[in-house]
Design a protein around this motif. Structure first.
Motif, mmCIF file in Angstrom:
data_model
loop_
_atom_site.group_PDB
_atom_site.id
_atom_site.type_symbol
_atom_site.label_atom_id
_atom_site.label_comp_id
_atom_site.label_asym_id
_atom_site.label_seq_id
_atom_site.Cartn_x
_atom_site.Cartn_y
_atom_site.Cartn_z
ATOM 1 N N GLY A 72 52.557 43.735 33.692
ATOM 2 C CA GLY A 72 51.770 44.769 34.189
ATOM 3 C C GLY A 72 50.266 44.722 34.095
ATOM 4 N N TYR A 73 49.748 43.579 34.214
ATOM 5 C CA TYR A 73 49.164 42.490 35.055
ATOM 6 C C TYR A 73 48.599 42.672 36.053
ATOM 7 N N HIS A 74 47.490 43.329 36.730
ATOM 8 C CA HIS A 74 46.657 42.568 38.007
ATOM 9 C C HIS A 74 45.810 41.079 37.980
ATOM 10 N N GLU A 75 46.093 40.222 38.426
ATOM 11 C CA GLU A 75 44.977 39.264 38.909
ATOM 12 C C GLU A 75 44.004 40.056 39.469
ATOM 13 N N ALA A 76 42.614 39.518 38.528
ATOM 14 C CA ALA A 76 41.187 39.381 39.163
ATOM 15 C C ALA A 76 39.832 38.104 39.748
ATOM 16 N N ILE A 77 39.476 38.285 40.824
ATOM 17 C CA ILE A 77 39.164 37.641 41.437
ATOM 18 C C ILE A 77 37.313 37.657 40.754
ATOM 19 N N THR A 78 36.772 37.605 40.896
ATOM 20 C CA THR A 78 35.104 38.046 40.357
ATOM 21 C C THR A 78 34.221 37.086 40.912
ATOM 22 N N TYR A 79 33.076 37.099 41.302
ATOM 23 C CA TYR A 79 31.935 36.246 41.572
ATOM 24 C C TYR A 79 30.933 35.519 40.389
ATOM 25 N N SER A 80 31.210 34.308 40.764
ATOM 26 C CA SER A 80 30.595 33.099 39.700
ATOM 27 C C SER A 80 28.922 33.418 39.573
ATOM 28 N N PHE A 81 28.818 34.231 40.349
ATOM 29 C CA PHE A 81 26.807 34.961 40.433
ATOM 30 C C PHE A 81 27.040 36.635 39.427
ATOM 31 N N VAL A 82 26.186 35.553 38.468
ATOM 32 C CA VAL A 82 25.998 37.809 37.915
ATOM 33 C C VAL A 82 24.713 37.998 37.510
ATOM 34 N N GLU A 83 24.174 38.956 37.269
ATOM 35 C CA GLU A 83 23.470 39.758 36.649
ATOM 36 C C GLU A 83 22.997 39.016 35.701
ATOM 37 N N PRO A 84 21.886 38.210 35.231
ATOM 38 C CA PRO A 84 21.054 37.727 34.338
ATOM 39 C C PRO A 84 21.167 39.018 33.133
ATOM 40 N N GLU A 85 20.077 39.400 33.202
ATOM 41 C CA GLU A 85 19.854 40.637 32.209
ATOM 42 C C GLU A 85 21.609 41.430 31.061
ATOM 43 N N LEU A 114 33.648 34.612 31.890
ATOM 44 C CA LEU A 114 34.525 35.839 32.541
ATOM 45 C C LEU A 114 34.368 36.787 32.779
ATOM 46 N N ILE A 115 34.057 37.808 31.120
ATOM 47 C CA ILE A 115 33.954 38.837 30.558
ATOM 48 C C ILE A 115 33.188 39.647 31.194
ATOM 49 N N GLN A 116 31.985 39.043 31.430
ATOM 50 C CA GLN A 116 31.048 40.331 32.185
ATOM 51 C C GLN A 116 31.235 41.044 33.657
ATOM 52 N N GLY A 117 32.518 40.089 34.286
ATOM 53 C CA GLY A 117 33.324 40.256 35.541
ATOM 54 C C GLY A 117 33.960 41.197 35.853
ATOM 55 N N LEU A 118 35.054 41.093 34.199
ATOM 56 C CA LEU A 118 36.454 41.243 34.487
ATOM 57 C C LEU A 118 35.518 43.269 33.887
ATOM 58 N N LEU A 119 34.634 43.499 32.408
ATOM 59 C CA LEU A 119 34.124 44.803 32.758
ATOM 60 C C LEU A 119 33.332 45.808 33.583
ATOM 61 N N ASN A 120 33.296 44.475 34.525
ATOM 62 C CA ASN A 120 32.614 45.646 35.501
ATOM 63 C C ASN A 120 33.511 45.842 36.718
ATOM 64 N N THR A 121 34.441 45.120 37.206
ATOM 65 C CA THR A 121 35.781 45.587 36.889
ATOM 66 C C THR A 121 36.777 46.830 36.866
ATOM 67 N N VAL A 122 36.449 46.096 35.408
ATOM 68 C CA VAL A 122 37.316 48.064 34.638
ATOM 69 C C VAL A 122 36.020 49.167 35.464
ATOM 70 N N VAL A 123 34.734 48.898 34.912
ATOM 71 C CA VAL A 123 34.575 49.936 35.443
ATOM 72 C C VAL A 123 34.330 50.503 37.192
ATOM 73 N N HIS A 124 34.575 49.655 37.793
ATOM 74 C CA HIS A 124 34.404 49.915 39.320
ATOM 75 C C HIS A 124 36.376 50.526 39.328
ATOM 76 N N ASN A 125 37.250 49.973 38.572
ATOM 77 C CA ASN A 125 38.504 51.080 38.469
ATOM 78 C C ASN A 125 37.937 52.478 37.891
ATOM 79 N N GLN A 126 37.560 52.710 37.068
ATOM 80 C CA GLN A 126 37.138 53.721 36.102
ATOM 81 C C GLN A 126 36.866 54.951 36.766
ATOM 82 N N LYS A 127 36.012 54.606 37.821
ATOM 83 C CA LYS A 127 35.687 55.216 38.558
ATOM 84 C C LYS A 127 35.782 55.940 39.637
ATOM 85 N N ARG A 128 37.803 55.318 39.818
ATOM 86 C CA ARG A 128 37.676 55.596 41.128
ATOM 87 C C ARG A 128 39.432 56.003 40.117
ATOM 88 N N GLN A 129 39.528 56.810 39.437
ATOM 89 C CA GLN A 129 40.256 57.346 38.611
ATOM 90 C C GLN A 129 41.208 57.091 38.173
#
Length: 367
Positions: A72-85, A114-129
């Motif tokens: 039941g998973y979907h593969e995500a591909i996030t940026y290697s560049f992240v927000e430092p703070e 990779l956790i930071q990018g995945l968490l931001n992707t979760v937020v992106h999906n949750q904001k889209r119901q």
């Protein structure tokens, strides 16, 4: 053209008006044109082919991808560049490589995981119901290291995250939110591909542990151990971090080094024993803090040649068991490939197991 002989061959200097001759290939084309392309003999290009070195023990990344997608998973591909703070909230205490010319201010640091990018992707999906999110990602993390090339160690990692409801909405299925053991079960399915599950274990982490990650809930996180070495982490995101990221409810993540799970044990064929197996059940009373997996492992290490399997099949806390203790019921399967075991053989093996567990964990047999 002015031609001069050199040690390596010869050098041609083009006239000033031949501005179209600048590199070696231009000169070759000129020679071919004057000599005549039709006069050049046809020859097959020389090429050396090398067979791919197939190693049976390697686990293809595609196999792991297919397994997670099937669950039941979907593969995500996030940026290697992240927000430092923001990254400091997930991986504190490590200074990342800051890019001198970043794409933008929020993509100015190389990721440490990779956790930071995945968490931001979760937020992106949750904001889209999206009420149910299950994602995984394979990619590199970039760890500063003086001994590595260019001062940067690149390590392939596998990470996953789940959030929201456990299953799709259904009239015959109770709606529950995901928990730690949902993701742990999926990760264990990946580890089973190695056919070496005895080498893997999970060690619960508390806030006092040096290996603990402050981004994870101290009571709901664990280190992933392979042959005594920590190679990853799994746990529920800390409530404070949930708030800062803007996550909607409980979120569970894992991250593990790919090099620790990319090989499997090659099975060896063995004949089935023609002699019957014997099962003996024991119930040991131990402190509640003792992990049942440690008890089972102790049984296996002391069982000797006759013990084929040890499985936990019941846990009891309540009347008849002292407060602060728990009763663990373990099924022991004993068998020989040479003969039918006698009662003395079975009793000796069981007594040795009980004595070992008692000495190591202060366990006692339940009345």
């Amino acid at each position: 053209m002015a031609v001069e002989t050199t040690v390596e061959g010869w050098t041609a200097t083009a006239p000033t008006w031949r501005f179209d001759i600048a590199i070696e290939q231009d000169l070759i084309e000129e020679v071919g044109r004057i000599y005549g392309y039709d006069n050049i003999p046809n020859q097959h290009p020389a090429a050396t082919l090398k067979m791919h070195n197939h190693v049976e023990a390697d686990i293809p990344l595609k196999r792991v991808r297919n397994l997670l997608v099937d669950r039941g998973y979907h593969e995500a591909i996030t940026y290697s560049f992240v927000e430092p703070e923001q990254q400091k909230l997930v991986v504190p205490g490590v200074e990342p490589l800051i890019l001198p010319f970043p794409i933008s201010a929020d993509m100015s640091a190389m990721r440490l995981g990779l956790i930071q990018g995945l968490l931001n992707t979760v937020v992106h999906n949750q904001k889209r119901q999206q009420p149910r999110v299950r994602l995984f990602e394979y990619g590199l993390r970039f760890i500063p290291c003086e001994s590595a090339e260019n001062g940067m160690r690149q390590e392939p990692m596998l990470a996953g995250v789940i959030a929201g409801t456990r299953s799709e909405e259904h009239w015959d299925i109770e709606t529950n939110t995901v928990d730690f053991f949902d993701l742990k079960g999926d990760l264990e399915a990946v580890l089973e591909l190695t056919a070496n599950e005895k080498a893997y274990s999970f060690a619960a982490l508390s806030a006092e542990d040096k290996a603990a990650n402050p981004a994870l809930h101290p009571g709901q996180s664990a280190a992933i151990i392979v042959d005594g070495k920590q190679v990853g982490v799994i746990g529920t995101v800390h409530p404070e971090l949930e708030r800062k990221f803007g996550l909607n409810g409980r979120t569970i993540v894992f991250e593990v080094e790919w090099s620790a799970i990319d090989t499997k044990v090659i099975p060896e064929a063995a004949g089935l024993s023609k002699f019957p197996s014997n099962r003996r059940d024991i119930a040991v009373v131990v402190d509640e803090a003792v992990a049942s997996g440690d008890i089972v492992a102790a049984c296996l290490e002391q069982g000797g040649e006759f013990l084929k399997e040890a499985k936990l099949f019941d846990v009891y806390v309540g009347k008849g068991v002292e407060e602060g203790k728990k009763s663990l019921a373990i099924a022991l399967t004993l068998q020989s490939v040479e003969r039918t075991l006698e009662d003395a053989d079975i009793a000796g093996a069981v007594d040795a197991i009980v004595a070992h567990v008692s000495e190591k964990f202060g366990a006692s047999l339940r009345d």
